[in-house]
Design a protein around this motif. Sequence first.
Motif, PDB file in Angstrom:
ATOM      1  N   ASN A 114       0.847  -1.189   0.000  1.00  0.00           N
ATOM      2  CA  ASN A 114       0.000   0.000   0.000  1.00  0.00           C
ATOM      3  C   ASN A 114       0.882   1.238   0.000  1.00  0.00           C
ATOM      4  N   SER A 115       0.851   2.006  -1.081  1.00  0.00           N
ATOM      5  CA  SER A 115       1.682   3.206  -1.152  1.00  0.00           C
ATOM      6  C   SER A 115       0.873   4.483  -0.923  1.00  0.00           C
ATOM      7  N   GLY A 116      -0.316   4.330  -0.317  1.00  0.00           N
ATOM      8  CA  GLY A 116      -1.104   5.502   0.038  1.00  0.00           C
ATOM      9  C   GLY A 116      -2.526   5.505  -0.462  1.00  0.00           C
ATOM     10  N   LEU A 117      -2.869   4.592  -1.369  1.00  0.00           N
ATOM     11  CA  LEU A 117      -4.244   4.505  -1.865  1.00  0.00           C
ATOM     12  C   LEU A 117      -5.182   3.972  -0.783  1.00  0.00           C
ATOM     13  N   ASN A 118      -4.636   3.160   0.130  1.00  0.00           N
ATOM     14  CA  ASN A 118      -5.417   2.583   1.233  1.00  0.00           C
ATOM     15  C   ASN A 118      -6.583   1.747   0.725  1.00  0.00           C
ATOM     16  N   ARG A 119      -6.263   0.923  -0.263  1.00  0.00           N
ATOM     17  CA  ARG A 119      -7.238  -0.025  -0.798  1.00  0.00           C
ATOM     18  C   ARG A 119      -6.714  -1.413  -0.412  1.00  0.00           C
ATOM     19  N   CYS A 120      -6.129  -2.134  -1.320  1.00  0.00           N
ATOM     20  CA  CYS A 120      -5.498  -3.404  -0.978  1.00  0.00           C
ATOM     21  C   CYS A 120      -4.003  -3.178  -0.732  1.00  0.00           C
ATOM     22  N   GLY A 121      -3.363  -4.172  -0.112  1.00  0.00           N
ATOM     23  CA  GLY A 121      -1.916  -4.125   0.051  1.00  0.00           C
ATOM     24  C   GLY A 121      -1.462  -4.107   1.498  1.00  0.00           C
ATOM     25  N   VAL A 122      -0.351  -4.802   1.770  1.00  0.00           N
ATOM     26  CA  VAL A 122       0.292  -4.729   3.077  1.00  0.00           C
ATOM     27  C   VAL A 122       1.038  -3.406   3.168  1.00  0.00           C
ATOM     28  N   GLU A 123       1.371  -3.000   4.378  1.00  0.00           N
ATOM     29  CA  GLU A 123       2.160  -1.785   4.529  1.00  0.00           C
ATOM     30  C   GLU A 123       3.604  -2.064   4.116  1.00  0.00           C
ATOM     31  N   PRO A 124       4.271  -1.080   3.521  1.00  0.00           N
ATOM     32  CA  PRO A 124       5.650  -1.286   3.078  1.00  0.00           C
ATOM     33  C   PRO A 124       6.577  -1.634   4.250  1.00  0.00           C
ATOM     34  N   GLY A 125       7.646  -2.345   3.930  1.00  0.00           N
ATOM     35  CA  GLY A 125       8.638  -2.654   4.945  1.00  0.00           C
ATOM     36  C   GLY A 125       8.322  -3.914   5.715  1.00  0.00           C
ATOM     37  N   LYS A 126       8.118  -3.788   7.014  1.00  0.00           N
ATOM     38  CA  LYS A 126       7.990  -4.939   7.913  1.00  0.00           C
ATOM     39  C   LYS A 126       6.876  -5.891   7.491  1.00  0.00           C
ATOM     40  N   GLU A 127       5.688  -5.358   7.164  1.00  0.00           N
ATOM     41  CA  GLU A 127       4.577  -6.241   6.794  1.00  0.00           C
ATOM     42  C   GLU A 127       4.883  -6.998   5.501  1.00  0.00           C
ATOM     43  N   ALA A 128       5.558  -6.338   4.577  1.00  0.00           N
ATOM     44  CA  ALA A 128       5.947  -7.019   3.337  1.00  0.00           C
ATOM     45  C   ALA A 128       6.915  -8.159   3.628  1.00  0.00           C
ATOM     46  N   VAL A 129       7.838  -7.949   4.542  1.00  0.00           N
ATOM     47  CA  VAL A 129       8.807  -8.992   4.911  1.00  0.00           C
ATOM     48  C   VAL A 129       8.100 -10.182   5.559  1.00  0.00           C
ATOM     49  N   ILE A 130       7.159  -9.909   6.454  1.00  0.00           N
ATOM     50  CA  ILE A 130       6.419 -10.988   7.112  1.00  0.00           C
ATOM     51  C   ILE A 130       5.699 -11.847   6.084  1.00  0.00           C
ATOM     52  N   LEU A 131       5.035 -11.185   5.121  1.00  0.00           N
ATOM     53  CA  LEU A 131       4.315 -11.938   4.096  1.00  0.00           C
ATOM     54  C   LEU A 131       5.293 -12.701   3.193  1.00  0.00           C
ATOM     55  N   ALA A 132       6.405 -12.080   2.864  1.00  0.00           N
ATOM     56  CA  ALA A 132       7.409 -12.755   2.029  1.00  0.00           C
ATOM     57  C   ALA A 132       7.922 -14.019   2.704  1.00  0.00           C
ATOM     58  N   LYS A 133       8.198 -13.942   3.988  1.00  0.00           N
ATOM     59  CA  LYS A 133       8.681 -15.125   4.724  1.00  0.00           C
ATOM     60  C   LYS A 133       7.634 -16.231   4.710  1.00  0.00           C
ATOM     61  N   GLU A 134       6.372 -15.848   4.829  1.00  0.00           N
ATOM     62  CA  GLU A 134       5.310 -16.840   4.832  1.00  0.00           C
ATOM     63  C   GLU A 134       5.175 -17.495   3.454  1.00  0.00           C
ATOM     64  N   ILE A 135       5.324 -16.726   2.402  1.00  0.00           N
ATOM     65  CA  ILE A 135       5.262 -17.288   1.052  1.00  0.00           C
ATOM     66  C   ILE A 135       6.329 -18.363   0.878  1.00  0.00           C
ATOM     67  N   MET A 136       7.503 -18.124   1.438  1.00  0.00           N
ATOM     68  CA  MET A 136       8.615 -19.070   1.283  1.00  0.00           C
ATOM     69  C   MET A 136       8.326 -20.429   1.923  1.00  0.00           C
ATOM     70  N   THR A 137       7.341 -20.493   2.809  1.00  0.00           N
ATOM     71  CA  THR A 137       7.003 -21.770   3.466  1.00  0.00           C
ATOM     72  C   THR A 137       5.979 -22.578   2.671  1.00  0.00           C
ATOM     73  N   HIS A 138       5.502 -22.052   1.572  1.00  0.00           N
ATOM     74  CA  HIS A 138       4.489 -22.730   0.765  1.00  0.00           C
ATOM     75  C   HIS A 138       5.127 -23.301  -0.498  1.00  0.00           C
ATOM     76  N   SER A 139       5.085 -24.602  -0.630  1.00  0.00           N
ATOM     77  CA  SER A 139       5.815 -25.284  -1.698  1.00  0.00           C
ATOM     78  C   SER A 139       5.280 -24.985  -3.084  1.00  0.00           C
ATOM     79  N   LYS A 140       4.021 -24.580  -3.170  1.00  0.00           N
ATOM     80  CA  LYS A 140       3.411 -24.357  -4.479  1.00  0.00           C
ATOM     81  C   LYS A 140       3.374 -22.886  -4.891  1.00  0.00           C
ATOM     82  N   LEU A 141       4.045 -22.056  -4.100  1.00  0.00           N
ATOM     83  CA  LEU A 141       4.082 -20.632  -4.398  1.00  0.00           C
ATOM     84  C   LEU A 141       5.518 -20.160  -4.562  1.00  0.00           C
ATOM     85  N   LYS A 142       5.720 -19.244  -5.495  1.00  0.00           N
ATOM     86  CA  LYS A 142       7.036 -18.669  -5.751  1.00  0.00           C
ATOM     87  C   LYS A 142       6.906 -17.153  -5.745  1.00  0.00           C
ATOM     88  N   LEU A 143       7.725 -16.493  -4.929  1.00  0.00           N
ATOM     89  CA  LEU A 143       7.666 -15.034  -4.847  1.00  0.00           C
ATOM     90  C   LEU A 143       8.444 -14.427  -6.009  1.00  0.00           C
TER      91      LEU A 143
END
Length: 365
Positions: free
Chosen positions: A133-162
């Motif tokens: 979310n870069s300011g539209l406040n529609r969809c999207g995680v907040e930049p930085g920490k929230e993006a990292v948390i989601l990225a780490k979670e994606i890495m635990t899913h075998s059928k998903l590639k970031l």
Amino acid sequence: MYKLDTPSLLLDYQKLLTNINEISSFAKEQAIAYRPHIKTHKSIKIAQLQMEAGAVGITTAKIGEAEVMAAGGIKDILIAYPISSPDKIKRLVKLLDQGVHIKIAVDHIEALSYLQRELEHTPFTLEVWIKVNSGLNRCGVEPGKEAVILAKEIMTHSKLKLGGIFTHAGHSYAAKTMDEIERIGHYEGRSVVESAKECEKEGIRIPVRSVGSTPTYKRAGKVAGVTEIRPGNAVFFDAIQAGLDVTSIDRCALTLLASVVGVYKDRVIFDTGSKTLCLDKGAHGNQTVTGFGHVIGHPEIVIERLSEEHGVAVLSQETTLKLNDKVQIIPNHACTVVNQFDEYVVHENGRVIDVWKVHARGMVK
């Protein structure tokens, strides 16, 4: 051209090519990729022209648009929309089975489990891009920490590639000045690049850092570390873009051919109502235009109100228009207007040269 029945959706071929080439040239100058959003034009033909001009693929809003474009031979598609419905994921699998390089937006940890579950019994791995979310406040995680948390979670899913991180600064349409658009665009780029850097500090590679929005792409696309731009409306432009000073009114490639169906002492009626011109006067609370479309060559006319089939225009002075005369109207918002029509009448120097289908009209699922 003026012998056509009305309302007709007109597309100026040379202005279209100029607009496409301007975006492509900017991307080449910045050494970044160009992935246009096709929700504006919804046309396989126009998407192919964009690909020929150097686009690496396309962006769609919905799976239905992606299905239409894939059937038209375009095989690299970002669906910039969060998807978690099992029925929709099954449609994604069908596209993967057709050899389409599909990527989708993710911005919620819970959605990852739905994607993993539907993909587990297939041979496919789905590429996902984190939306910030870069300011539209529609969809999207907040930049930085929230993006990292989601990225780490994606890495635990075998059928998903970031595959990337992206954003859309649609709130630029609410900007009051070009300086404000500049600031929004700069932050748009930074929100993606800095989120990617934070992920890479944790050992998570982010190959694509993508930005969009017609008003901001030339600013966001210059932020160091951005690798891709995704403007949509810039393929045509419209009266809202001119109202934002993003372009000039004579750069607008899309017009409606309308007929005069009534002339009265204080008003003129056109056969283009809300079902053709639509009701947009701006976006996100910012009214950037006067009336419901710009009538070319007639500054004395403002289309003041619309009913479904009537455009009611008021006069600031006497007009030369009479019954059955035809005019071209630049719509306020090209994207919504295109979705009302089955085809473009393509013209060059006042001569009709082709008719192109609006292939993905109504593909909202």
